[in-house]
Structures are given as C-alpha cells and as structure tokens.
Design an enzyme around this catalytic site. Structure first.
Site, PDB file in Angstrom:
ATOM      1  N   ARG A  42      -5.721  16.319   2.845  1.00  0.00           N
ATOM      2  CA  ARG A  42      -4.675  15.310   3.067  1.00  0.00           C
ATOM      3  C   ARG A  42      -3.352  15.797   2.465  1.00  0.00           C
ATOM      4  NH1 ARG A  42      -3.533   8.977   1.882  1.00  0.00           N
ATOM      5  NH2 ARG A  42      -3.642   8.259   3.996  1.00  0.00           N
TER       6      ARG A  42
ATOM      7  N   ASP B 256     -12.856   2.237   4.479  1.00  0.00           N
ATOM      8  CA  ASP B 256     -11.680   2.184   5.345  1.00  0.00           C
ATOM      9  C   ASP B 256     -12.046   1.620   6.705  1.00  0.00           C
ATOM     10  OD1 ASP B 256      -9.710   2.976   3.685  1.00  0.00           O
ATOM     11  OD2 ASP B 256      -9.710   5.083   4.288  1.00  0.00           O
TER      12      ASP B 256
ATOM     13  N   ASN C  44      -7.925  10.286  -2.602  1.00  0.00           N
ATOM     14  CA  ASN C  44      -8.170  10.618  -1.204  1.00  0.00           C
ATOM     15  C   ASN C  44      -8.636  12.031  -0.905  1.00  0.00           C
ATOM     16  OD1 ASN C  44      -7.715   8.270   0.520  1.00  0.00           O
ATOM     17  ND2 ASN C  44      -5.743   8.215  -0.531  1.00  0.00           N
TER      18      ASN C  44
ATOM     19  N   CYS D 118     -10.606   2.657  -5.259  1.00  0.00           N
ATOM     20  CA  CYS D 118     -10.599   3.049  -3.851  1.00  0.00           C
ATOM     21  C   CYS D 118     -10.688   4.572  -3.805  1.00  0.00           C
ATOM     22  CB  CYS D 118      -9.297   2.587  -3.208  1.00  0.00           C
ATOM     23  SG  CYS D 118      -9.111   3.078  -1.481  1.00  0.00           S
TER      24      CYS D 118
ATOM     25  N   ASP E  27       0.841  -1.201   0.000  1.00  0.00           N
ATOM     26  CA  ASP E  27       0.000   0.000   0.000  1.00  0.00           C
ATOM     27  C   ASP E  27       0.874   1.249   0.000  1.00  0.00           C
ATOM     28  OD1 ASP E  27      -2.310   1.858   0.923  1.00  0.00           O
ATOM     29  OD2 ASP E  27      -3.303  -0.078   0.689  1.00  0.00           O
ATOM     30  N   ASP E  28       0.289   2.351   0.331  1.00  0.00           N
ATOM     31  CA  ASP E  28       0.914   3.681   0.318  1.00  0.00           C
ATOM     32  C   ASP E  28       2.288   3.684   1.009  1.00  0.00           C
ATOM     33  OD1 ASP E  28       1.334   6.365   0.303  1.00  0.00           O
ATOM     34  OD2 ASP E  28      -0.565   6.896   1.249  1.00  0.00           O
TER      35      ASP E  28
ATOM     36  N   LYS F  30      -3.976  -0.913  -6.697  1.00  0.00           N
ATOM     37  CA  LYS F  30      -5.048  -0.289  -5.910  1.00  0.00           C
ATOM     38  C   LYS F  30      -5.018   1.190  -6.282  1.00  0.00           C
ATOM     39  CE  LYS F  30      -6.443   0.459  -1.074  1.00  0.00           C
ATOM     40  NZ  LYS F  30      -6.102   0.142   0.324  1.00  0.00           N
ATOM     41  N   TRP F  31      -6.093   1.662  -6.914  1.00  0.00           N
ATOM     42  CA  TRP F  31      -6.144   3.030  -7.459  1.00  0.00           C
ATOM     43  C   TRP F  31      -6.913   3.895  -6.467  1.00  0.00           C
ATOM     44  CZ3 TRP F  31      -4.940   4.506 -12.815  1.00  0.00           C
ATOM     45  CH2 TRP F  31      -5.304   5.820 -13.133  1.00  0.00           C
ATOM     46  N   ASP F  32      -6.173   4.663  -5.683  1.00  0.00           N
ATOM     47  CA  ASP F  32      -6.786   5.423  -4.591  1.00  0.00           C
ATOM     48  C   ASP F  32      -7.091   6.866  -5.023  1.00  0.00           C
ATOM     49  OD1 ASP F  32      -7.722   5.870  -2.048  1.00  0.00           O
ATOM     50  OD2 ASP F  32      -5.901   5.213  -1.020  1.00  0.00           O
TER      51      ASP F  32
HETATM   52  C1  DGJ Z   1      -6.990   5.331   1.815  1.00  0.00           C
HETATM   53  C2  DGJ Z   1      -7.354   3.905   1.538  1.00  0.00           C
HETATM   54  O1  DGJ Z   1      -8.721   3.719   1.651  1.00  0.00           O
HETATM   55  C3  DGJ Z   1      -6.591   3.013   2.485  1.00  0.00           C
HETATM   56  O2  DGJ Z   1      -6.988   1.678   2.318  1.00  0.00           O
HETATM   57  C4  DGJ Z   1      -5.122   3.183   2.238  1.00  0.00           C
HETATM   58  O3  DGJ Z   1      -4.807   2.736   0.956  1.00  0.00           O
HETATM   59  C5  DGJ Z   1      -4.752   4.644   2.416  1.00  0.00           C
HETATM   60  N1  DGJ Z   1      -5.568   5.503   1.622  1.00  0.00           N
HETATM   61  C6  DGJ Z   1      -3.314   4.863   2.054  1.00  0.00           C
HETATM   62  O4  DGJ Z   1      -2.972   6.188   2.108  1.00  0.00           O
END
Ligand code: DGJ
Length: 732
Positions: A447, A552, A484, A530, A370-371, A480-482
C-alpha cells in the site's frame, strides 16, 4: 480453593469453575500432566499414565523408585523441552553454553499466590474487585545452563478459565538464546480422536470457521506476518468428534498476542495429542543475558463440557469483564458514522459537516473522519508519518471542523495509522533508519508504505508526541488505529546482529508500550483497532481498544459468516459492525436496509455511508435502528450470545442474544439463498424456560421452554438476503 497441592503425592490440582487441571512432580523431577477436563472428585490421577518396560526408539530414563522405564517421549509432559528425549513438538528450546539446543527441566519449587500477577510489558486478563482466582507458580530448572523457568497457571474460581504463561530467567553464568518459548502445552493422553477448529481467512474474509479431524503428524496454525493476521487467528479449539454447539467436550486456546504466533497440534501413533501455542518460533530468537528474564504472552484456556457455544460464552464473559479495560468497558459507546465508504479520500470539511448533520438528525452520535485528512495524502500514496492537518481540505483546521461537529451535538473521531510511514514525508527524509529494514536490502512496499521500527524508544516517543499534539488541538473522542500491511525485511538498525531476530517481538512490545501510554494519558479516548479490517483482531488489541473494525467487507451476507466466526471466542462488544451502502462496495451485492441493520446490530454499531442520500423511507428505518440499538445495547454488549444456525453449513443463519437477567432476547435470522421455502422455525436458546416472553412485533406470548423447544414460526416469505429481528421481552 482454586489451587491445591497434595504433598505426599506431589500433585497439583487446579479447579476452575467446573473444570479441573491436574499435574504431578515425578520422583525423577519431571513435571507430568495428568488430566484436564470436566471436574472429577479424586485428586490422585497418577494411574492414568502408564510405564513401559520396553520401549524401542523412545529414549529412556530409569525411574528407580518405581523400578520402571520413564520416557519423556511417551509420557504426558507439562512443558515439553527440546533435544533431551521428547521428540514431539516442544514448548521450550534454549541454546545455551555449548551452543546446543538441548534443554531439560526439572521441578525446583512452587508457590501458590492469591490473585493474579501482572505480565511484564504484555496485555493479560486481570481480576476485578471481588473476582476470585489463585495462581500457581512452578519453578523448573535446567541444571546444565542454569536457566530457570517459572510456569504460571491462574485458575478462575467462577469461570472454566485457566490462563498460562511462563517466565524464563537466566541464572547461569553465560548468555543463552531462547529459540522457542511457548505459552502453553497441553498433552492429551486418553486416546480419543479429536477435531481441531480454527479461524482462517484473508482480507475481507476474516475468521471463517474450519473444523477438521486432527491427523497424525503436526497441524500448524500460525502467522509470521508480524501481526496476528487476517489469515489465521490466534485461536484453536480441540473437541471430540461428537461435540456440537450444545454438548460435548471442547478445549479452546486463545493467545493474548498481536504478533507472530503458532499453534501446533501433534498426533502420535499411540493417539496421544500435544497442543502447544505461543510466539511463533520461526524468525524468533531472544538473547538472554545473565540475570535477565523473558515473559511469554498469556494463553487463555477454556474448557467446556457443554459444547462449543458454552466455550464461546465463557470467552465473551472473560473478555468483557477481565480483559477489556477503562472508561469504555462499562460506558455506552456512541453510534458512529464513518465517512470512509461515503467519500473515500474525496472530502473536505464542508462535505463532512453535511454528512454529520444528516446523520445527527437521524440520531447518530459521533462522526469519524477516516483516512485522508493530513498533508501529502494523495489517495493511497504518501503522507503517513508527518500527521499534519491538510488545511486545503480542512480549511478551519481540525479544531474548526471538530467544533462544528460538536455543535451538532456529536462527538468527533479521527483515523490514524501511526505504525506506518510513506517516502514523501519529512519523517522518512529525516529518519530513514527508523524503518524496519535489513541493511541495504530493498525496502518492500505494501500500500505504498513502510513500517516504522516500533522497537525503538525514539520512534514511540515521536508517535506519542504527534498523536498528543493532534489530540490537544481539538476535542477528539475517538481514534481508529489502522495498520494496513504486514512486516517484511524485519530488522532493526538499533539492534546488534545477534539480536535481529528479536525485532518481531520487540515491535509488538513497543506497540503495547505506546498503546499503554496513550491509554493512561487519555483515559476517556475510545480506541478502535483496525488492520485493513480485521487483520489484527486478537485479545491483546482488545486490552487497548474495546472495539475492533471486524472487516473491510461490509456486505451483510459475508458479514454473517465473519461475525459468526469471530463469535467463537470474541464478544459482540468488540466486533465493530456498520451499515453501508447497497450494492455493497466490496461484493457489489444488494441487500435491504433492514438486513444490513439486523446484521450490523450483532456488534458495536455504526454507519458507513452518506445518509443524506437515503430516501425518506430509509431514513425512517435508520431512526428505528438507532432506537433499537439503544434499547438493545446491554443485551448485545453484555448478554449471552447463542449461535443457532450456521451460515457455513446452511442457506440461512441465525443467532440470538439473551440479557443477563434473561428478561430479554434478540433473535436475528438471515436468509442467504433459500427464497422459495416459506416455513422456517427458529429455536432460540438460553431463555428462562419458566418465563413468559412476548414477541414485541406480533404481541404473541409463549413460555421460554415452548419457544426453545417448538421454535418460533416465521410466517413470512423471505427473499434472498431477507431477514428478521425478533425482540422478546419477559412478561408476568
Ligand atoms: C483500511 C480500513 O480497514 C478502512 O476501514 C479504512 O480506514 C481504510 N484503511 C483507510 O485507508
């Protein structure tokens, strides 16, 4: 035949499964809605609309053929327009030649097309070989501006599904501005009281079910955050007061779109109802030059006469078979372990390898990093945009780590947040104008990050090239394409002033173009959508990413609600669900390993904790869960889903899956806070009443009808958050 035209009456009849949709071209050229609902034998339903001789405060046109007054303000209209007499919420508003928003549409021609045309630049449902459907294209014109609107309706032969969208074409002599172009408009004229069901939420509490009476006035369910959002999902359903899970009429509308949307339901004093849905008209305007056209996103309408459950199962079937695409549509997806809740940003290659090794020993098939794997990523600060591997963490680079993970027999996946940029990056230093922004106005952070202007080709090219270079560097099976944050100061340096309000939609179109490019270039890459969990959990994203991180919040109890709510229109295959640590990091609530597994099994399954930290007993449970998930995969991903007891209304909840052949069922029951009651009966649904089923745990055998009518007695004392999973298999 799905679409029929009754020439003498100018009536269109669309048959979709056991539902029917009827409309008529009136003598005065207006297209009127006549009926939508459970199938009826007659085609001529003109009698359902009434004429008035005297109608104060409803602008009237004179219908010379019927010698009656015809007011678009009180008639059920098929695609309502603004400013010319229909005061209710309108589907279309065009600012044309004189600068006024007055729009009027009259029938010009129509075509019946076998199959289903594609939507330009937009995700949509499609037909597989052997699927039968017909599409009706009705062309309407606004004589004054020269604008032509094509209304598209596809009726699926074997499902109660009608999809709609429209294409607006400027055939006039001057450019016009579209202020509002909805995808669907439904007028209900039968004076019944309806409830509206929708999915509201927030971060870590997505898709909560709310059902309320539709009141007089306008109910608005919408997003103007630049994404479909955690707050309101682009789904609404109207149903009768008496409609429940297994009986009654319900009309679902789901928009295949990931940006700003609006669903507006207006109830008039005469109890007529209009429901429209499409791109949110707020902060939207689109300049249409002469000769250009604009396509609205697709709305998926599902009618069920057998309750809300059947509506959901229709959506699930459609989305699994006619929306989800590519390699991972039919191929078994790996059980994954994601390091996010195990390490957050604090990891290096050794730590990840250890986590992967422990997981692989228990049967997990893929590690998702992940990140935090890229340069300048200091916690939630910085780094986004350059996408260069941080070799202080991954000492042998990405390929080195990936090889080690592959050597364990596991696939390797990676996290990206391509749409964002941080201020401490080369990308931002070199291209500050590539950010969504409005002149010199402060660029709001969320963020600590800004949003790239995906409406620009060069930005998308950059991202494609960056992602490709990472993918070519190592054997990466999954992204995993986030995403935020939501969009603020939405303006594009690449657009002129009179096109700034196009940015929101152009952003979404840009995103789709980039995802499509990726899908074509890497057909076997598994994409998981995501957005801080389920902030962009919509059917459009499902077109590109067969699974989406649901929330989350991985707390088993909260997940019961989130997943139950999501199931209203989204299939379990799309609903990514992980077993995480206890107490849960988000709610600090403890729950057993079994319960976390039982709940996560109603989706695309995985783990999100360091499995090395488990005791031997828990490791055995993981092995059992992994085995179960493999065994249950088809039933969960492709079977029918039934909601049994709602967590929104009870102290416990339950659901069950039934395989396509009805030879197998999985029932899950979870207690919230009801510990002292030790006598529960759970009545599964959807079994074959004539088949005998064996409870794999107890060995007991009952007929399907017995199980569905008398229920299964749960002879167990459940603690709070206790649960049980029952596996039924048919026997001779
Ligand atoms: C938000 C995602 O929903 C989490 O699962 C994780 O990937 C974090 N971002 C990472 O910054």
């Amino acid at each position: 035949m799905a679409v029929k035209f009754i020439e003498d009456k100018k009536i269109f009849r669309l048959d979709a499964g056991s539902s029917v949709y009827v409309m008529q071209v009136r003598e005065n050229g207006y297209l009127q809605h006549l009926y939508y609902g459970e199938s009826v034998k007659d085609d001529d339903l003109e009698y359902v609309v009434s004429y008035y001789n005297w109608t104060p405060f409803h602008p009237k046109a004179y219908d010379s053929v019927n010698n009656k007054i015809f007011s678009t303000d009180i008639q059920p209209m098929e695609y309502s327009v603004n400013g010319t007499g229909d005061f209710r919420v309108s589907a279309l508003s065009i600012n044309s030649v004189c600068g006024s928003n007055a729009t009027e549409l009259k029938y010009k021609s129509h075509k019946i097309i076998d199959g289903k045309p594609k939507l330009e630049g937009l995700p949509a449902t499609y037909l597989n070989e052997g699927d039968k459907a017909q599409t009706l294209e009705i062309t309407m014109t606004d004589q004054f501006s020269g604008v032509e609107v094509k209304l598209y309706y596809t009726a699926f032969d074997s499902l109660n599904v009608i999809t709609r969208h429209s294409v607006i074409q400027n055939n006039g002599n001057e450019s016009v501005f579209i202020n509002r172009a909805m995808s669907t408009c439904l007028d209900f004229y039968n004076c019944e009281d309806y409830d509206i069901i929708h999915l509201y939420g927030k971060w870590a509490k997505e898709r909560q079910i709310e059902r309320t009476p539709l009141l007089h006035g306008i109910t608005n369910i919408s997003s103007k955050r630049g994404s479909s959002s955690h707050y309101h999902n682009p789904f609404v359903a109207l149903c009768n007061k008496t409609t429940i899970e297994d009986s009654g009429n319900v009309y679902g509308v789901n928009l295949i779109y990931s940006g700003n949307f609006a669903a507006e339901a207006e109830v008039q004093a005469d109890e007529s109802i209009r429901l429209i849905m499409g791109i949110n008209p707020i902060d939207f305007s689109w300049k249409l030059e002469v000769g250009q056209s604009f396509t609205t996103p697709e709305a998926v309408m599902v009618f069920s006469a057998n309750g809300i459950g059947e509506m959901s199962r229709t959506y699930h079937k459609l989305y699994n078979k006619n929306l989800c695409r590519g390699y991972w549509k039919d191929n078994k997806r790996p059980i994954l372990i994601n390091n996010w809740e195990a390490t957050y940003f604090d990891f290096d290659d050794e730590k990840l390898e250890k986590i992967a090794k422990g997981a692989s020993e228990l049967g997990i098939e893929m590690l998702v990093m992940d990140d935090g794997w890229f340069t300048n990523r200091i916690g939630e600060f910085g780094g986004l945009g350059d996408w260069e591997v941080d070799t202080s963490k991954l000492k042998e680079g990405l390929s080195g780590l990936c090889k080690k993970i592959n050597a364990l027999g596991m696939k390797f996946g990676i996290w990206f947040e391509p749409e964002m940029v941080a201020s401490n990056t080369k990308l931002y230093a070199e291209h500050p104008d590539w950010i969504l922004h409005v002149g010199n106005r402060t660029r709001n952070l969320d963020r600590n990050q800004m949003v790239l202007d995906l409406s620009r080709n060069e930005v998308r090219d950059y991202l494609f090239q960056k992602i490709s270079s990472i993918l070519s560097n190592a054997n990466i099976s999954y992204i995993k394409w986030d995403f935020n944050r939501n969009l603020t100061e939405v303006g594009s340096a690449a657009l002129p002033r009179d096109r700034q309000l196009e940015t929101f939609h152009r952003y979404v179109l840009g995103l789709y173009e980039l995802l499509e490019r990726l899908h074509n270039a890497y057909p076997k890459l598994l994409l998981e959508g995501c957005s801080g969990g389920g902030g962009r959990f919509d059917p459009a994203m499902l077109y590109y990413s067969p699974q989406i991180w649901t929330s989350d919040n991985t707390d088993a109890l909260d997940r019961c609600k989130i997943q139950y709510g999501s199931s209203l229109c989204y299939p379990a295959s799309m609903t990514s669900a992980h077993v995480s640590a206890s107490p849960c990091h988000q709610t600090h609530r403890a729950s057993s390993f079994e319960t976390r597994g039982n709940v996560a099994m109603a989706g695309s399954f995985g783990y999100e904790l360091d499995l090395n930290l488990l005791c031997e007993e828990e490791k055995e449970i993981v092995k059992k869960q992994v085995k179960q998930y493999h065994e249950f995969y088809n039933c969960i991903h492709y079977g029918d889903y039934y909601r049994l007891v709602s967590p929104f209304e009870n102290n416990y909840c339950a659901w069950n899956f039934v395989s396509e052949s009805k030879d197998e069922a999985i029932i899950v029951f979870v207690v919230n806070r009801d510990g002292i009651c030790s006598r529960y009966f759970i009545k599964p649904k959807g079994l074959d009443p004539n088949k005998k089923y064996k409870d794999e745990e107890t060995g007991k055998v009952y007929y399907g009808d017995t199980l569905m009518r008398c229920g299964i007695k749960l002879n167990k004392q459940f603690n709070d958050l206790g649960s049980i999973l029952i596996h039924l298999k048919s026997v001779d």
